[in-house]
Motif scaffolding. Structure first.
Motif, PDB file in Angstrom:
ATOM      1  N   VAL A  56       1.478  -1.399  -0.031  1.00 39.60           N
ATOM      2  CA  VAL A  56       0.243   0.100  -0.112  1.00 39.60           C
ATOM      3  C   VAL A  56       0.618   0.858   0.189  1.00 39.60           C
ATOM      4  O   VAL A  56       1.841   1.210   0.870  1.00 39.60           O
ATOM      5  N   HIS A  57       0.472   1.823  -0.807  1.00 37.15           N
ATOM      6  CA  HIS A  57       0.945   3.250  -0.679  1.00 37.15           C
ATOM      7  C   HIS A  57       0.725   4.792  -0.482  1.00 37.15           C
ATOM      8  O   HIS A  57      -0.745   4.958  -0.857  1.00 37.15           O
ATOM      9  N   ALA A  58       1.559   5.654  -0.484  1.00 35.40           N
ATOM     10  CA  ALA A  58       1.167   6.473  -0.054  1.00 35.40           C
ATOM     11  C   ALA A  58       0.390   7.435  -1.243  1.00 35.40           C
ATOM     12  O   ALA A  58       1.121   7.578  -1.761  1.00 35.40           O
ATOM     13  N   VAL A  59      -0.939   8.777  -0.852  1.00 35.26           N
ATOM     14  CA  VAL A  59      -1.421   9.132  -1.850  1.00 35.26           C
ATOM     15  C   VAL A  59      -1.052   9.707  -2.652  1.00 35.26           C
ATOM     16  O   VAL A  59      -0.901  10.854  -3.268  1.00 35.26           O
ATOM     17  N   ALA A  60       0.003   9.982  -1.037  1.00 33.39           N
ATOM     18  CA  ALA A  60       0.548  11.954  -1.511  1.00 33.39           C
ATOM     19  C   ALA A  60       1.745  12.390  -0.350  1.00 33.39           C
ATOM     20  O   ALA A  60       1.557  11.322   0.179  1.00 33.39           O
ATOM     21  N   ALA A  61       2.040  13.227  -0.002  1.00 31.90           N
ATOM     22  CA  ALA A  61       3.233  13.104  -0.109  1.00 31.90           C
ATOM     23  C   ALA A  61       2.901  13.217   1.488  1.00 31.90           C
ATOM     24  O   ALA A  61       2.128  14.520   1.760  1.00 31.90           O
ATOM     25  N   GLY A  62       2.980  13.489   3.242  1.00 33.75           N
ATOM     26  CA  GLY A  62       2.646  13.186   4.360  1.00 33.75           C
ATOM     27  C   GLY A  62       3.711  13.084   4.927  1.00 33.75           C
ATOM     28  O   GLY A  62       4.699  12.646   5.369  1.00 33.75           O
ATOM     29  N   THR A  63       3.479  13.088   6.265  1.00 32.41           N
ATOM     30  CA  THR A  63       3.763  12.365   7.655  1.00 32.41           C
ATOM     31  C   THR A  63       2.732  11.574   8.638  1.00 32.41           C
ATOM     32  O   THR A  63       1.767  12.232   8.605  1.00 32.41           O
ATOM     33  N   VAL A  64       2.942  10.923   8.923  1.00 28.08           N
ATOM     34  CA  VAL A  64       2.556   9.736   9.479  1.00 28.08           C
ATOM     35  C   VAL A  64       2.171   9.629  10.404  1.00 28.08           C
ATOM     36  O   VAL A  64       2.989  10.770  11.339  1.00 28.08           O
ATOM     37  N   THR A  65       0.498  10.459  10.992  1.00 29.84           N
ATOM     38  CA  THR A  65       0.148  10.438  12.541  1.00 29.84           C
ATOM     39  C   THR A  65      -0.722   9.638  12.679  1.00 29.84           C
ATOM     40  O   THR A  65      -0.488  10.326  13.867  1.00 29.84           O
ATOM     41  N   PHE A  66      -0.284   8.555  12.598  1.00 29.69           N
ATOM     42  CA  PHE A  66      -1.783   7.033  12.956  1.00 29.69           C
ATOM     43  C   PHE A  66      -0.458   6.331  13.137  1.00 29.69           C
ATOM     44  O   PHE A  66      -1.110   5.741  11.157  1.00 29.69           O
TER      45      PHE A  66
END
Ligand SMILES: [Zn+2]
Length: 286
Positions: A56-66
């Motif tokens: 499963v891939h991140a849909v956009a750049a960001g920071t994991v918060t959970f």
């Protein structure tokens, strides 16, 4: 405007955010159907087809918060600034605080999610506490031909045109299992809800014989029609009924009016299709 020549313009539906699909397969199993109330029934994300263990891939750049369990379901949340994406059931390979890039692998798909028949990824899109439609961010086939002088055409409704046209309104809640977000209770929504205002005439989807006409608990005022092919259709929450048991009705004949009787929060038509007495998904069979 000044010519009978119809100028056709390519209109692109604007996308507020641009996401990448999180799975290789870009197939939607179940669409977004937000609840009317915060904890009401509904479908708060989209279900995307997948197979257990796939990346499963991140849909956009960001920071994991959970990254952990929510009500027993493995969940990852990525914050993109103005919006957040949520992934269930996903066994995280990232940790809270990790910065991820667009398309970066964040975990693997778990075996099952209560809202899916088979394995799928429930992808959510949040802005503050509001759930948005992830498909609008994912894009897809959203290009259509429109006339600059007329309203944009409705997207084609596959082969369910008769159903969509029944009372002129779109499907606001599909057939299928709905999961209560608090109790976790799984309950079958045994028909489709069609948007329509109170008093809208309800035509029979096709001809047949009226097999029920009366008040039926949560369904409220209901008409049921048996058709020659052995199938039955029913029309619930009616404000009025205009046919009785044993009446023969023809294709499109008005059998009642849209209402909100029984367990209903507002006027709409709850339409059911029954095969051998069992409710089936009208979208798959009409
Ligand atoms: Zn319904």
């Amino acid at each position: 405007m000044h010519s009978l020549l119809l100028a056709l313009t390519l209109a692109f539906t604007p996308v507020s955010a641009s996401w990448d699909w999180p799975l290789d397969d870009q197939r939607v199993e179940r669409r977004f159907d937000p609840p009317a109330e915060r904890y009401g029934p509904g479908h708060r994300g989209v279900d995307l087809s997948g197979s257990p263990g796939e990346a499963v891939h991140a849909v956009a750049a960001g920071t994991v918060t959970f990254a952990g369990q929510v009500a027993g379901v493995a969940t990852v949340t990525v914050d993109h600034g103005d919006e957040r994406s949520t992934y269930q059931p996903v066994l995280a390979e990232v940790e809270v605080g990790d910065v991820v890039g667009r398309g970066q692998r964040i975990g693997v798909l778990g075996a099952s999610h209560p809202s899916c028949r088979a394995t799928c990824l429930n992808l959510g899109r949040l802005r503050g506490d509001d759930y948005l439609d992830p498909l609008e961010a994912l894009g897809g086939e959203r290009v259509r031909l429109v006339s600059p002088d007329g309203p944009p055409p409705e997207p084609p409704a596959a082969d369910t045109g008769d159903l969509i046209d029944l009372v002129g309104g779109r499907i606001t809640s599909p057939f299928g299992i709905r999961v209560h977000p608090i109790t976790g209770e799984r309950k079958l929504h045994d028909g489709v809800d069609l948007a329509a205002s109170c008093g809208t005439p309800v035509p029979a989807l096709s001809g047949g014989t009226v097999s029920y006409s009366g008040f039926r608990g949560a369904y409220g005022e209901q008409i049921e029609i048996r058709h020659a092919d052995g199938r039955a259709t029913s029309y619930s929450h009616l404000s009025g009924r205009s046919v009785g048991v044993g009446d023969a009705v023809s294709d499109g004949e008005i059998v009642g009016t849209v209402g909100s009787t029984g367990r209903s929060t507002g006027c709409h038509l709850h339409f059911m299709l029954l095969i051998d007495g069992t409710p089936v998904d009208p979208m798959a069979h009409v």
